[in-house]
Scaffold this motif. Structure first.
Motif, PDB file in Angstrom:
ATOM      1  N   GLY A 168       0.610  -1.677  -0.240  1.00  0.00           N
ATOM      2  CA  GLY A 168       0.094   0.129  -0.072  1.00  0.00           C
ATOM      3  C   GLY A 168       0.880   1.523  -0.430  1.00  0.00           C
ATOM      4  O   GLY A 168       1.489   1.781  -0.809  1.00  0.00           O
ATOM      5  N   LYS A 169       0.518   1.682   1.198  1.00  0.00           N
ATOM      6  CA  LYS A 169       1.390   3.630   0.734  1.00  0.00           C
ATOM      7  C   LYS A 169       2.121   3.667   2.375  1.00  0.00           C
ATOM      8  O   LYS A 169       1.386   3.451   3.651  1.00  0.00           O
ATOM      9  N   PHE A 170       2.798   4.298   2.517  1.00  0.00           N
ATOM     10  CA  PHE A 170       3.250   4.575   4.171  1.00  0.00           C
ATOM     11  C   PHE A 170       3.593   5.436   3.833  1.00  0.00           C
ATOM     12  O   PHE A 170       4.992   6.223   3.844  1.00  0.00           O
ATOM     13  N   GLY A 171       2.961   6.827   3.799  1.00  0.00           N
ATOM     14  CA  GLY A 171       3.443   8.329   3.926  1.00  0.00           C
ATOM     15  C   GLY A 171       4.292   9.237   4.853  1.00  0.00           C
ATOM     16  O   GLY A 171       4.284   8.587   6.618  1.00  0.00           O
ATOM     17  N   ILE A 172       5.436   9.401   4.951  1.00  0.00           N
ATOM     18  CA  ILE A 172       6.672  10.124   6.160  1.00  0.00           C
ATOM     19  C   ILE A 172       5.609  11.287   6.123  1.00  0.00           C
ATOM     20  O   ILE A 172       6.029  12.427   4.702  1.00  0.00           O
ATOM     21  N   PRO A 173       5.459  12.686   6.963  1.00  0.00           N
ATOM     22  CA  PRO A 173       5.463  13.711   6.513  1.00  0.00           C
ATOM     23  C   PRO A 173       6.638  14.575   7.263  1.00  0.00           C
ATOM     24  O   PRO A 173       7.465  14.068   7.780  1.00  0.00           O
TER      25      PRO A 173
ATOM     26  N   ILE B 141       4.832   3.907  -3.752  1.00  0.00           N
ATOM     27  CA  ILE B 141       4.630   3.174  -2.364  1.00  0.00           C
ATOM     28  C   ILE B 141       5.260   4.391  -0.872  1.00  0.00           C
ATOM     29  O   ILE B 141       4.381   4.250   0.726  1.00  0.00           O
ATOM     30  N   ILE B 142       6.016   4.669  -0.554  1.00  0.00           N
ATOM     31  CA  ILE B 142       6.874   5.354   0.316  1.00  0.00           C
ATOM     32  C   ILE B 142       6.685   7.012  -0.642  1.00  0.00           C
ATOM     33  O   ILE B 142       8.000   7.686  -0.906  1.00  0.00           O
ATOM     34  N   PRO B 143       5.595   7.502   0.132  1.00  0.00           N
ATOM     35  CA  PRO B 143       5.527   9.564  -0.626  1.00  0.00           C
ATOM     36  C   PRO B 143       6.444  10.442   0.966  1.00  0.00           C
ATOM     37  O   PRO B 143       5.964   9.770   1.903  1.00  0.00           O
ATOM     38  N   ILE B 144       6.682  10.686   0.631  1.00  0.00           N
ATOM     39  CA  ILE B 144       8.068  11.862   1.812  1.00  0.00           C
ATOM     40  C   ILE B 144       7.742  12.988   1.554  1.00  0.00           C
ATOM     41  O   ILE B 144       7.572  13.915   0.199  1.00  0.00           O
ATOM     42  N   TYR B 145       6.837  13.949   2.438  1.00  0.00           N
ATOM     43  CA  TYR B 145       6.358  15.620   2.096  1.00  0.00           C
ATOM     44  C   TYR B 145       8.600  15.770   2.478  1.00  0.00           C
ATOM     45  O   TYR B 145       8.869  16.604   2.016  1.00  0.00           O
ATOM     46  N   ASP B 146       8.715  16.217   3.527  1.00  0.00           N
ATOM     47  CA  ASP B 146      10.061  17.053   4.555  1.00  0.00           C
ATOM     48  C   ASP B 146      10.005  15.992   5.214  1.00  0.00           C
ATOM     49  O   ASP B 146      11.330  16.568   6.601  1.00  0.00           O
ATOM     50  N   GLY B 147      10.124  14.273   5.934  1.00  0.00           N
ATOM     51  CA  GLY B 147      10.626  13.765   6.707  1.00  0.00           C
ATOM     52  C   GLY B 147      12.250  13.418   6.233  1.00  0.00           C
ATOM     53  O   GLY B 147      12.803  13.443   4.519  1.00  0.00           O
ATOM     54  N   LYS B 148      12.745  12.643   6.999  1.00  0.00           N
ATOM     55  CA  LYS B 148      13.687  11.814   7.081  1.00  0.00           C
ATOM     56  C   LYS B 148      13.962  10.696   6.867  1.00  0.00           C
ATOM     57  O   LYS B 148      13.752  10.133   7.541  1.00  0.00           O
TER      58      LYS B 148
END
Length: 194
Positions: A46-51, A85-92
């Motif tokens: 699925g998806k694991f989003g990173i804020p 799968i891994i959308p990242i906004y501004d995390g590390k």
């Protein structure tokens, strides 16, 4: 997995049992790790989003595209990162010894997309990508010792932002492409990247 993410403390390690964890997950603004108890036996489908504000390390996991990869999250900026799968906004984010499968040939579907040019860093090491698109980034990124199998598009596309030169370092070394399609491009760098 969602209930565990809701109660995390800084420094926690989530050890996933064998099996498939299906869903749309959103990381909390914490420093934590997600690892497979048995290497390669746990799959996040699925998806694991990173804020912004999250620091996440993924290790020994399988990641797979599913209908949830195409779904939206409750986070507007992560949704801008497309169907990854891994959308990242501004995390590390650090990814070690992971496998990504099922990426389609659609431009906005892939493994990892780092959306913000203010990004502090994406590190991908010893991982395997199969499908069309693999990694897209706007900030600093390091990709080493990875295998890109059957790709029809970019192994790594860095869009960059000349307004943030301190976040524009790209490392791409000791990687290999196998069974490449006719449209494959190893690395695509926008103006302003080093």
């Amino acid at each position: 997995l969602k209930s565990v993410l809701a109660t995390l403390e800084d420094g926690d390690i989530i050890r996933l049992a064998d099996g498939t964890f299906e869903g749309v997950f959103l990381a909390p603004k914490k420093n934590f790790s997600v690892v497979a108890s048995n290497a390669g036996a746990a799959t996040i489908s699925g998806k694991f989003g990173i804020p912004a504000g999250a620091t996440v390390r993924f290790e020994n996991l399988n990641f797979a595209v599913s209908a949830n990869t195409l779904a939206s999250t409750s986070h507007q900026y992560i949704n801008r990162a497309g169907k990854y799968i891994i959308p990242i906004y501004d995390g590390k984010v650090s990814v070690y010894d992971c496998t990504f499968t099922g990426m389609s040939d659609a431009e906005e579907t892939g493994a990892i997309h780092q959306y913000s040019a203010n990004f502090v860093g994406l590190t991908v090491v010893n991982s395997t990508f199969t499908g069309a698109w693999a990694i897209r980034a706007k900030g600093s990124v390091s990709v080493e010792n990875c295998t890109f199998d059957g790709l029809d598009r970019h192994c790594l596309q860095v869009l960059g932002n000349p307004n943030n030169p301190e976040n524009q370092t790209v490392v791409f070394k000791k990687n290999k492409a196998l069974n490449a399609g006719s449209g494959i491009c190893g690395v695509s760098l926008a103006t302003g990247n080093q």
